[in-house]
Design a protein around this motif. Structure first.
Motif, PDB file in Angstrom:
ATOM      1  N   HIS A  11       0.819  -1.210   0.000  1.00  0.00           N
ATOM      2  CA  HIS A  11       0.000   0.000   0.000  1.00  0.00           C
ATOM      3  C   HIS A  11       0.856   1.264   0.000  1.00  0.00           C
ATOM      4  CE1 HIS A  11      -3.500   2.471   0.708  1.00  0.00           C
ATOM      5  NE2 HIS A  11      -2.981   2.966   1.803  1.00  0.00           N
ATOM      6  N   ARG A  12       2.071   1.176   0.544  1.00  0.00           N
ATOM      7  CA  ARG A  12       2.933   2.352   0.623  1.00  0.00           C
ATOM      8  C   ARG A  12       3.573   2.701  -0.714  1.00  0.00           C
ATOM      9  NH1 ARG A  12       3.923  -0.155   5.671  1.00  0.00           N
ATOM     10  NH2 ARG A  12       3.408   1.230   7.428  1.00  0.00           N
ATOM     11  N   LEU A  13       3.477   1.821  -1.677  1.00  0.00           N
ATOM     12  CA  LEU A  13       4.099   2.063  -2.983  1.00  0.00           C
ATOM     13  C   LEU A  13       3.058   2.604  -3.972  1.00  0.00           C
ATOM     14  CD1 LEU A  13       6.263  -1.173  -3.262  1.00  0.00           C
ATOM     15  CD2 LEU A  13       7.079   1.131  -2.796  1.00  0.00           C
ATOM     16  N   PRO A  14       3.403   3.645  -4.743  1.00  0.00           N
ATOM     17  CA  PRO A  14       2.458   4.220  -5.717  1.00  0.00           C
ATOM     18  C   PRO A  14       2.391   3.375  -6.983  1.00  0.00           C
ATOM     19  CG  PRO A  14       4.524   5.394  -5.825  1.00  0.00           C
ATOM     20  CD  PRO A  14       4.683   4.384  -4.711  1.00  0.00           C
ATOM     21  N   LEU A  15       1.985   2.129  -6.812  1.00  0.00           N
ATOM     22  CA  LEU A  15       1.970   1.168  -7.911  1.00  0.00           C
ATOM     23  C   LEU A  15       0.674   0.381  -7.891  1.00  0.00           C
ATOM     24  CD1 LEU A  15       5.539  -0.425  -7.720  1.00  0.00           C
ATOM     25  CD2 LEU A  15       4.621   0.824  -9.665  1.00  0.00           C
ATOM     26  N   HIS A  16       0.311  -0.160  -9.054  1.00  0.00           N
ATOM     27  CA  HIS A  16      -0.750  -1.152  -9.109  1.00  0.00           C
ATOM     28  C   HIS A  16      -0.351  -2.299  -8.180  1.00  0.00           C
ATOM     29  CE1 HIS A  16      -3.239  -4.429 -10.638  1.00  0.00           C
ATOM     30  NE2 HIS A  16      -3.993  -3.519 -11.247  1.00  0.00           N
ATOM     31  N   ALA A  20       3.428  -3.746  -7.300  1.00  0.00           N
ATOM     32  CA  ALA A  20       3.971  -3.635  -5.958  1.00  0.00           C
ATOM     33  C   ALA A  20       4.398  -5.013  -5.450  1.00  0.00           C
ATOM     34  CB  ALA A  20       2.935  -3.018  -5.020  1.00  0.00           C
ATOM     35  N   GLU A  78      12.521   6.490  -9.565  1.00  0.00           N
ATOM     36  CA  GLU A  78      11.663   6.769  -8.417  1.00  0.00           C
ATOM     37  C   GLU A  78      11.317   5.487  -7.664  1.00  0.00           C
ATOM     38  OE1 GLU A  78       7.253   8.670  -7.410  1.00  0.00           O
ATOM     39  OE2 GLU A  78       8.013   8.634  -9.472  1.00  0.00           O
ATOM     40  N   LEU A  79      10.994   4.435  -8.403  1.00  0.00           N
ATOM     41  CA  LEU A  79      10.640   3.170  -7.768  1.00  0.00           C
ATOM     42  C   LEU A  79      11.832   2.552  -7.054  1.00  0.00           C
ATOM     43  CD1 LEU A  79       8.351   1.553 -10.487  1.00  0.00           C
ATOM     44  CD2 LEU A  79       7.671   2.582  -8.315  1.00  0.00           C
ATOM     45  N   LEU A  82      12.095   4.395  -3.797  1.00  0.00           N
ATOM     46  CA  LEU A  82      11.032   4.032  -2.873  1.00  0.00           C
ATOM     47  C   LEU A  82      11.258   2.648  -2.275  1.00  0.00           C
ATOM     48  CD1 LEU A  82       7.916   5.331  -4.834  1.00  0.00           C
ATOM     49  CD2 LEU A  82       8.737   6.178  -2.634  1.00  0.00           C
TER      50      LEU A  82
END
Length: 241
Positions: A11-16, A20, A78-79, A82
């Protein structure tokens, strides 16, 4: 309903959620981040004719990230950052890396780790070749498909159908798998075995097979001795007919 520790990390990752899961299962790292950026942005390297042979079209694209548009490269950086952030909980034990024991790591995973991480994110996309080396496939849904020329995944019995297009309901047209990734059978979780008895008209006897299946995908079958009670029932039915 509460999220699991793994769900919290995803949930903390801005990914589908699928991506994630891939990133966390791989343990982070630049190459895993590139894989997720390639999938998330839908970028593929320019190609002409048949694609070169590879274990994974996605890994091959990630290895050519320098050719990608700036937005894709920026997403990968960015990923990677993160995934290395302790707040993402990669390596903290909240998500166990797909390769096995110990803590996750933010170093670049090997090919098998990334291939297995892709399976973790797309467990419902497994497909099987109808014959060894064939481009004709059966998807885990039980429907047929064709491996497109743009995919370089030539070997292996099983693969992930990561991008599927085409196919029209009610027609003979089959979907085309344009992006694939190799899968080994021992990586699959949830394979079930079912025993099937059949009366063989030619021999007048009952035969039994053990069928291994993943979702609706039949992986194979092997002959086994028939159960005496089931054999007696089928023989009695055959005599009545």
């Amino acid at each position: 309903v509460r999220l699991t520790a793994e769900g919290e990390a995803m949930h903390r990752l801005p990914l589908h959620p699928r991506l994630a899961r891939v990133l966390l299962s791989a343990g982070g790292g630049a190459r895993a981040a590139a894989v997720c950026a390639v999938l998330g942005e839908g970028w593929r390297p320019a190609a002409s004719g048949d694609a070169p042979t590879t274990d994974s079209d996605v890994l091959s694209a990630a290895d050519r990230l320098r050719e990608a548009p700036p937005g894709v490269r920026s997403a990968a950086r960015e990923l990677e950052g993160l995934a290395a952030d302790p707040s993402a909980r990669v390596g903290s034990g909240a998500v166990r890396p797909i390769h096995g024991r110990g803590q996750a790591t933010t170093s670049d995973p090997g090919d098998d780790r990334l291939l297995r991480a892709l399976l973790a994110g797309f467990p419902d996309r497994v497909a099987r070749r109808r014959e060894p080396g064939s481009s004709r496939l059966v998807l885990s849904s039980g429907t047929g498909a064709i491996l497109g020329r743009e995919s370089g995944v030539r070997g292996g019995e099983l693969l992930l159908a990561l991008e599927v297009t085409g196919g029209v309901a009610g027609t003979a047209s089959e979907p085309i798998v344009r992006v694939a990734s190799r899968v080994e059978r021992e990586w699959l979780e949830g394979v079930r075995t079912e025993v099937v008895h059949r009366f063989d008209d030619a021999s007048g006897s009952v035969r039994a097979v053990a069928q291994d299946a993943y979702d609706r995908l039949l992986l194979g079958e092997r002959p086994i001795p028939p159960d005496p009670e089931e054999a007696a029932r089928l023989l009695a039915e055959a005599v009545e007919r």
